[in-house]
Every structure is written in C-alpha cells, then in structure tokens.
Enzyme design. Structure first.
Site, PDB file in Angstrom:
ATOM      1  CG  HIS A 113       1.184   0.186   2.359  1.00 32.71           C
ATOM      2  ND1 HIS A 113       0.765  -1.116   2.505  1.00 32.71           N
ATOM      3  CD2 HIS A 113       1.265   0.400   1.036  1.00 32.71           C
ATOM      4  CE1 HIS A 113       0.594  -1.664   1.309  1.00 32.71           C
ATOM      5  NE2 HIS A 113       0.894  -0.760   0.397  1.00 32.71           N
ATOM      6  CG  ASP A 172       6.268  -0.081   6.303  1.00 31.27           C
ATOM      7  OD1 ASP A 172       7.189  -0.452   5.555  1.00 31.27           O
ATOM      8  OD2 ASP A 172       5.083   0.032   5.932  1.00 31.27           O
ATOM      9  CD  GLN A 229       7.533   3.058  -0.991  1.00 32.73           C
ATOM     10  OE1 GLN A 229       8.453   3.416  -1.717  1.00 32.73           O
ATOM     11  NE2 GLN A 229       6.536   2.315  -1.434  1.00 32.73           N
ATOM     12  CE  LYS A 232       6.842  -1.540  -1.657  1.00 32.77           C
ATOM     13  NZ  LYS A 232       5.851  -1.372  -2.721  1.00 32.77           N
ATOM     14  CB  CYS A 287      -2.035   0.022  -0.691  1.00 32.80           C
ATOM     15  SG  CYS A 287      -2.375  -1.006  -2.099  1.00 32.80           S
TER      16      CYS A 287
END
Ligand code: 7TS
Length: 420
Positions: free
Chosen positions: A137, A214, A217, A240, A378
C-alpha cells in the site's frame, strides 16, 4: 486450517453459528441503498461497526469524557483507566510480551511513518538500503521513499509473480549487508495475498535485519501473534477491524522503543521540561505526544472484546469459505479475470471484466445496492505490475453472507448486459 487444540468441534460449530448470526449487531448493514438491500463489500477500505463499539464510545462521551494522565479528579482517573485498559487488551490480542510495547497512533499510516522517521533516524546512513515488496500500500512505500531521499539511501523491492505471490527465490539476495529494515505487508489490500511473513522474518533476522509488518489487512481476518512471528514492528488501524477511525496501533519490541528517538514532541511524552533540556517519558508514552484519541481507543477496546468473543480462528474459517464461494461464482460471469490468485488469500477478490472499465462496474453495482471499490486501491505499483490502470475489488468481512455474494454476482451479470 486445523481447529486449535482447545476448541472442541461443538465449540467451533457454536462460534460459526454466532458469526452467521452477528449481522444484526451492525446497524448500518440494515439499510437499503438505491432501493436495494445494502451489500457492503468494501471492507478493506473500512469495516462497519457493531452496536457494542458505538455504545462504548457514546457511553464514554456521556459519562467519562475527560483528559488522561493529568487530572487527580475522578473523571480523569476513570478515563485514564479505560484508556490504559485498552493497551492491555491490545497486548493480549497480539500476544505481545508487555503492554508497554503498544503505542497508540492515528492508524497504520501513522504507525509506519513513526517507524520510518524515528527508527530511520536511528539506523539509516548514506548508501543503506530499505527492502519492501511489490505489493505494498502507498503508506508502506512513500514514508520509506521520503526517508531514502533524506538519508541518501536506496529502496529495493521484492518482485511478485503473476499469481500475485512474493518471488521467494529473488528474496534472499535482496537482503544485503546494507539492508537496515524489511517493511512488508502481511496481507495485500489489492490482491488478498497472505504473505509467509514468519518465514520472511526468520530469513531477515538470520542476517540481523529488523522487520516491520503492515498488518492493516490481516488483523480483521486472522489471529496474529507477534511473539510467534517475532516481528520487530506490527502496524494496524482500528477502523478496518470494526473499531472507529482515527486510532491505530504500533506494536514494537521494547528494545526498539527504548532506543528510538521521539517522533513528535509535546505534552505527555515528557518527564520534565526546561528551556535547557527535556527528559523524555518512558515508552510507550515517549511516542504519544498530545491528547490522544481517547474515545477512539475505547471504541477499539470494545472492538477487540467483540472479536475475542467471536474468535479469530473461527472468523478465518468462515471467511475462507465465503471467499472460496465468491471465487467460484465470479468465474461463471463471462469475461471476468481475477487479479491475485495466490494459494493463500484473505478477504479480497480483485477482478477485471473484459471490455468494461472497473469504474463503470462499480457504478452499475452501486445502482444494485452493492458497494465495492474500484481504482488502484492506493497500491498503484502492484496494479501496474499486472498491466492495469485499475481493478474492481470486492472485500469481505465475517458479517457478509453467501446470499450477498449471489446478489453481487447477479449485479455483475447485469453490468455485463448493460455495458458489455
Ligand atoms: N496498509 C494496508 C495494507 C492498507 O490496506 C491500508 C489501507 C493502509 C495500510 C493504510 O491504512 P490507514 O487506516 O492508515 O489509511 N487500505 C485501504 C484500502 O485498501 N482501501 O482504502 C484504504
């Protein structure tokens, strides 16, 4: 995936049932959009909130709102206690060793920027290298580019295969004597690929290279254990994972938080200030300058309670089944090509339709009450890697159903008829 040892089959079944029955706890999902029952498949952008999260935040503002870490009055003590309890909840959620390894930030983006600025300042010299992957991302690309420009360092990228998996053969040679950090996504927001990060972390550590993951997600879809992964940093956003916007988490091993300089200066991050010298507070407070998002943190705490009750392993199994169903069904639509066909995927179905621009698909689907995202998500470099300007993306959460997938597929057939 095998059920965890402690869960009996009956217990697993009970949790599956409670997942299937939880939808009514999300008030927003009850609405109609353009006269059709809403099908919300844009969960990778942000997820909806259960009533328990909305109530917890409202209760905080109605009953306890006060600034933290400063007042001796009862309200302030109550707010401080609620805020700090969430730090312990996050520690348990991630299985971190110590609650002082949990830093509250604005979201995944700020968590990564914090590490880039602070760790970067500590560790990066001219000619050093930072390694990321080809499926990041923008928030795990741009902060590193800014740092590289500032420090005259170089950004290297792990290539990805046509299936949307990391090229694991190319990876070891990219870990060099000059690599100062590997920053990599756990799950790709554009492809849904689940990366084998435990293995990548072990390979990086074998060469003395710290790793930032990261997890934006990953945390809504699977159980994450930072001690088992042995990552140095883990970043995610509350919004999220069924919590509010404006709050997120940076997990970092204590040794880094001790060594790293502050990211921002201000109130709460200090022990004492004179015009001559300031003594910084201990971690994690050293990295939490100014009044934080107290109400948001309390909402995050409620989201964590909610997820713990449902059980992350049960969520993963439920969503794997939903994704497999959606993948099989979408391939019945003429001209559809799935972008991202990794063996391990979570939550995301990216696709294109021959002869139709993704934005047009999104517009027709919206008329049918189906919300998806279209564009580069993104994550422009990964979409370009597939020779595309954009894809259409359906992304799922545990409150979604096979009936919604059927409505989505029906809307895609309609898009084919109208636009094809
Ligand atoms: N990392 C990943 C992998 C993401 O998917 C996102 C947001 C971020 C970081 C940034 O999160 P933020 O909360 O700090 O903005 N991804 C998306 C998306 O896929 N659609 O909208 C935002």
């Amino acid at each position: 995936m095998t059920p965890s040892d402690t869960d009996t089959v009956t217990e697993q079944f009970r949790k599956m049932v409670s997942i299937a029955g939880c939808r009514h706890q999300f008030p927003l999902l009850r609405q109609y959009v353009n006269g059709k029952p809403l099908v919300y498949f844009d969960n990778a952008a942000t997820s909806q909130k259960p009533q328990a999260v909305i109530d917890a935040m409202m209760r905080y503002y109605q009953e306890s709102n006060s600034n933290i870490h400063r007042g001796v009055h009862s309200l302030s003590e109550r707010a401080t206690q609620s805020y700090e309890e969430v730090r312990h909840k996050v520690r348990a959620f991630l299985n971190a060793r110590d609650h002082r390894e949990i830093v509250f930030v604005r979201g995944a983006t700020e968590a990564i920027n914090l590490v880039a600025h602070s760790f970067g300042r500590l560790a990066l010299r001219e000619g050093d290298e930072i390694l990321i992957s080809g499926m990041e991302h923008h928030s795990n690309i741009v902060p590193w580019q800014i740092l590289c420009e500032e420090r005259h360092a170089r950004l290297h990228v792990i290539p990805i295969t046509d299936a949307g998996e990391l090229d694991l053969e190319a990876f070891p040679a990219l870990l060099t004597e000059r690599t100062r950090i590997l920053a990599i996504t756990h799950v790709s927001n554009a492809l849904g690929t689940v990366n084998p990060i435990k293995q990548l972390i072990a390979q990086a550590h074998a060469k003395g290279i710290p790793v930032l993951v990261d997890g934006a997600q990953a945390v809504p879809h699977m159980h994450v254990d930072v001690q088992d992964l042995d990552c140095d940093f883990y970043a995610f956003s509350a919004h999220k994972m069924f919590g509010p916007t404006g709050v997120g988490v940076l997990y970092a091993k204590s040794r880094w938080l001790e060594e790293m300089p502050p990211y921002q200066g201000g109130g709460d991050m200090i022990k004492s200030v004179t015009f001559e010298k300031t003594i910084y507070n201990d971690p994690p407070y050293k990295f939490e300058a100014g009044t934080p998002n107290i109400g948001g943190c309390i909402g995050l705490g409620a989201a964590l309670d909610y997820l713990r009750e449902l059980n992350m392993d049960a969520i993963r199994r439920f969503e794997d089944d939903l994704l497999a169903y959606a993948t099989a069904r979408i391939l019945t639509v003429p001209g559809v090509r799935i972008i991202g066909t990794a063996r391990e995927k979570a939550g995301v179905l990216s696709f294109v339709m021959e002869g139709i621009h993704p934005h047009d698909i999104g517009t027709v689907l919206d008329v049918e009450g189906v919300a998806i995202r279209t564009g580069h998500h993104c994550a422009q470099p990964v979409v370009q890697r597939f020779g595309l300007p954009a894809t259409a993306r359906a992304s799922f959460a545990f409150y979604n159903t096979k009936e919604e997938v059927d409505a989505f597929i029906k809307a895609l057939h309609k898009a084919r008829e109208v636009l094809g």
